[in-house]
Design an enzyme around this catalytic site. Structure first.
Site, mmCIF file in Angstrom:
data_model
loop_
_atom_site.group_PDB
_atom_site.id
_atom_site.type_symbol
_atom_site.label_atom_id
_atom_site.label_comp_id
_atom_site.label_asym_id
_atom_site.label_seq_id
_atom_site.Cartn_x
_atom_site.Cartn_y
_atom_site.Cartn_z
ATOM 1 N N ILE A 22 0.833 -1.207 0.000
ATOM 2 C CA ILE A 22 0.000 0.000 0.000
ATOM 3 C C ILE A 22 0.870 1.261 0.000
ATOM 4 O O ILE A 22 0.561 2.241 -0.684
ATOM 5 C CB ILE A 22 -0.937 -0.022 1.228
ATOM 6 N N ARG A 42 12.822 0.886 5.543
ATOM 7 C CA ARG A 42 13.774 0.651 6.637
ATOM 8 C C ARG A 42 15.182 0.360 6.124
ATOM 9 O O ARG A 42 16.138 0.528 6.845
ATOM 10 C CB ARG A 42 13.273 -0.404 7.602
ATOM 11 N N ASP A 69 13.793 3.453 9.404
ATOM 12 C CA ASP A 69 13.250 2.334 10.183
ATOM 13 C C ASP A 69 12.439 2.971 11.303
ATOM 14 O O ASP A 69 12.999 3.494 12.270
ATOM 15 C CB ASP A 69 14.390 1.479 10.738
ATOM 16 N N VAL A 70 11.123 2.942 11.162
ATOM 17 C CA VAL A 70 10.280 3.706 12.088
ATOM 18 C C VAL A 70 10.395 3.202 13.524
ATOM 19 O O VAL A 70 10.097 3.932 14.471
ATOM 20 C CB VAL A 70 8.794 3.707 11.657
ATOM 21 N N ASN A 96 2.497 4.602 7.321
ATOM 22 C CA ASN A 96 1.948 3.398 6.678
ATOM 23 C C ASN A 96 2.622 2.108 7.135
ATOM 24 O O ASN A 96 2.002 1.037 7.082
ATOM 25 C CB ASN A 96 2.107 3.553 5.150
ATOM 26 N N TYR A 163 -1.086 -7.034 17.159
ATOM 27 C CA TYR A 163 -1.439 -6.212 15.994
ATOM 28 C C TYR A 163 -2.625 -5.322 16.335
ATOM 29 O O TYR A 163 -2.591 -4.106 16.180
ATOM 30 C CB TYR A 163 -1.761 -7.109 14.795
ATOM 31 N N LYS A 167 -2.606 -1.247 16.954
ATOM 32 C CA LYS A 167 -3.351 -0.379 16.025
ATOM 33 C C LYS A 167 -4.386 0.459 16.787
ATOM 34 O O LYS A 167 -4.649 1.607 16.421
ATOM 35 C CB LYS A 167 -4.032 -1.211 14.930
ATOM 36 N N VAL A 195 -6.312 -5.926 1.567
ATOM 37 C CA VAL A 195 -5.559 -5.542 0.370
ATOM 38 C C VAL A 195 -4.532 -6.615 -0.006
ATOM 39 O O VAL A 195 -3.828 -7.151 0.864
ATOM 40 C CB VAL A 195 -4.845 -4.193 0.619
ATOM 41 N N THR A 197 -1.426 -7.616 -0.623
ATOM 42 C CA THR A 197 -0.020 -7.253 -0.421
ATOM 43 C C THR A 197 0.619 -8.439 0.280
ATOM 44 O O THR A 197 -0.050 -9.446 0.543
ATOM 45 C CB THR A 197 0.078 -6.028 0.496
HETATM 46 P P1 NDP Z 1 3.170 -5.031 3.423
HETATM 47 O O1 NDP Z 1 3.574 -6.152 4.306
HETATM 48 O O2 NDP Z 1 3.097 -5.251 1.965
HETATM 49 O O3 NDP Z 1 4.124 -3.782 3.649
HETATM 50 C C1 NDP Z 1 4.482 -3.369 4.935
HETATM 51 C C2 NDP Z 1 5.495 -2.276 4.776
HETATM 52 O O4 NDP Z 1 5.853 -1.813 6.097
HETATM 53 C C3 NDP Z 1 6.773 -2.749 4.097
HETATM 54 O O5 NDP Z 1 7.258 -1.728 3.271
HETATM 55 C C4 NDP Z 1 7.695 -2.969 5.279
HETATM 56 O O6 NDP Z 1 9.067 -2.851 4.978
HETATM 57 C C5 NDP Z 1 7.257 -1.798 6.149
HETATM 58 N N1 NDP Z 1 7.801 -1.891 7.492
HETATM 59 C C6 NDP Z 1 7.634 -2.857 8.425
HETATM 60 N N2 NDP Z 1 8.350 -2.560 9.527
HETATM 61 C C7 NDP Z 1 8.963 -1.370 9.280
HETATM 62 C C8 NDP Z 1 9.831 -0.547 10.017
HETATM 63 N N3 NDP Z 1 10.264 -0.883 11.248
HETATM 64 N N4 NDP Z 1 10.253 0.626 9.468
HETATM 65 C C9 NDP Z 1 9.858 0.969 8.227
HETATM 66 N N5 NDP Z 1 9.061 0.217 7.460
HETATM 67 C C10 NDP Z 1 8.613 -0.948 7.991
HETATM 68 O O7 NDP Z 1 1.793 -4.527 4.028
HETATM 69 P P2 NDP Z 1 0.639 -3.566 3.481
HETATM 70 O O8 NDP Z 1 1.137 -2.719 2.384
HETATM 71 O O9 NDP Z 1 -0.555 -4.406 3.300
HETATM 72 O O10 NDP Z 1 0.389 -2.705 4.802
HETATM 73 C C11 NDP Z 1 0.504 -1.287 4.852
HETATM 74 C C12 NDP Z 1 -0.288 -0.801 6.030
HETATM 75 O O11 NDP Z 1 -1.677 -1.130 5.857
HETATM 76 C C13 NDP Z 1 0.116 -1.435 7.365
HETATM 77 O O12 NDP Z 1 0.152 -0.474 8.379
HETATM 78 C C14 NDP Z 1 -0.993 -2.444 7.625
HETATM 79 O O13 NDP Z 1 -1.158 -2.711 9.001
HETATM 80 C C15 NDP Z 1 -2.180 -1.734 7.016
HETATM 81 N N6 NDP Z 1 -3.283 -2.634 6.680
HETATM 82 C C16 NDP Z 1 -3.141 -3.560 5.677
HETATM 83 C C17 NDP Z 1 -4.190 -4.417 5.385
HETATM 84 C C18 NDP Z 1 -4.105 -5.413 4.277
HETATM 85 O O14 NDP Z 1 -5.098 -6.148 4.062
HETATM 86 N N7 NDP Z 1 -3.022 -5.514 3.537
HETATM 87 C C19 NDP Z 1 -5.455 -4.372 6.141
HETATM 88 C C20 NDP Z 1 -5.508 -3.348 7.147
HETATM 89 C C21 NDP Z 1 -4.454 -2.532 7.408
HETATM 90 P P3 NDP Z 1 10.038 -4.133 4.730
HETATM 91 O O15 NDP Z 1 9.934 -4.434 3.273
HETATM 92 O O16 NDP Z 1 11.387 -3.635 5.143
HETATM 93 O O17 NDP Z 1 9.530 -5.258 5.591
#
Ligand code: NDP
Length: 239
Positions: A22, A42, A69-70, A96, A163, A167, A195, A197
């Site tokens: 996303i 990160r 890295d948040v 995000n 989780y 949240k 979504v 992903t």
């Molecule tokens: P993905 O797993 O595809 O992506 C997660 C992203 O977060 C990756 O870029 C990952 O980086 C990054 N990340 C994790 N830990 C850190 C960190 N410490 N510092 C920086 N970046 C970090 O998930 P989505 O795109 O699906 O999720 C995006 C957001 O949407 C999240 O907050 C999730 O909780 C929320 N969400 C998603 C849903 C879904 O159905 N997909 C449903 C509801 C909410 P890296 O590649 O390094 O791991």
């Protein structure tokens, strides 16, 4: 004054976890909408790679790749320094980044709770602390906290323990922050829906672009738009 926005100059958005899913879709769409974009991840190499995708999607946008890295204390300030050195400043912050550790509330270890809170609560707290003061100073800002229906009391706090609880804490941060903001600075939270992903899995019903839709809307709200709300599909939903 340094950091002052000149008339007609594009806004700049910073997206965390923008290297895939996303976050990448949000970064591309904000670029297409005419914003400059700070693509963070990160790992710096992942940010750089994603920045290439954003540049391809939005050739007119200025795109900066930055490591963030948040979950690491001090990382948001270091990222801010990198951005400042380019003369850019952050008008729009999209928190995000997310992780989805599986397990029930009593099964998950302290380490899992700490990591979930580091990514979903402390990370956004630190980015807000770092970037909101500049927004307040310039009188404009949009903060979007990417939450989940799992964090919603109204939806029953479903999903893995750490989780959903972390949240819910992000949602509480959203409400508390919204009460302190002034000028045209707003903070809202969003549930992107289920979504496709790495987190959502291949059978999820929504594309990353659909998941990005409400986030992008909140990131570009007009001055009379909402503050301190929780949204899905461009509509308010209960906390
Ligand atoms: P993905 O797993 O595809 O992506 C997660 C992203 O977060 C990756 O870029 C990952 O980086 C990054 N990340 C994790 N830990 C850190 C960190 N410490 N510092 C920086 N970046 C970090 O998930 P989505 O795109 O699906 O999720 C995006 C957001 O949407 C999240 O907050 C999730 O909780 C929320 N969400 C998603 C849903 C879904 O159905 N997909 C449903 C509801 C909410 P890296 O590649 O390094 O791991």
């Amino acid at each position: 004054m340094s950091g002052e926005r000149r008339r007609g100059e594009p806004r700049t958005a910073l997206v965390t976890g923008a290297n895939r899913g996303i976050g990448l879709a949000v970064a591309c769409e904000l670029g297409r909408r005419g914003l400059d974009v700070v693509v963070t991840a990160r790992r710096g190499s992942d940010a750089e790679q994603a920045a290439q995708d954003v540049r391809a999607a939005a050739p007119a946008a200025r795109v900066l790749a930055a490591e963030l890295d948040v979950a690491r204390a001090g990382a948001a300030e270091a990222c801010h320094e990198t951005i400042r050195a380019t003369g850019m400043h952050v008008d729009v912050l999209v928190n995000n980044a997310g992780i989805y550790p599986r397990g029930d509330v009593l099964e998950q270890s302290d380490a899992v709770y700490h990591e979930a809170f580091a990514v979903h609560f402390f990370g956004p707290l630190w980015t807000c602390r770092t970037f909101i003061p500049g927004m307040l100073q310039r009188g404009y800002g949009r903060v979007v906290n990417v939450s989940s229906d799992c964090g919603s009391f109204g939806a029953g706090l479903e999903g893995p323990g750490a989780y959903s609880i972390s949240k819910a804490a992000l949602d509480a941060l959203t409400v508390k922050l919204a009460k302190t903001l002034r000028g045209d600075v707003k903070v809202n939270a969003v549930n992107p829906g289920w979504v496709r992903t790495r987190m959502g899995g291949p059978t999820a019903t929504r594309t990353p672009e659909k998941g990005a839709e409400t986030i992008v809307w909140l990131a570009t709200l007009p001055g009379d738009g909402p503050n301190g709300g929780f949204f899905q599909d461009l509509e308010p939903i209960p906390w």
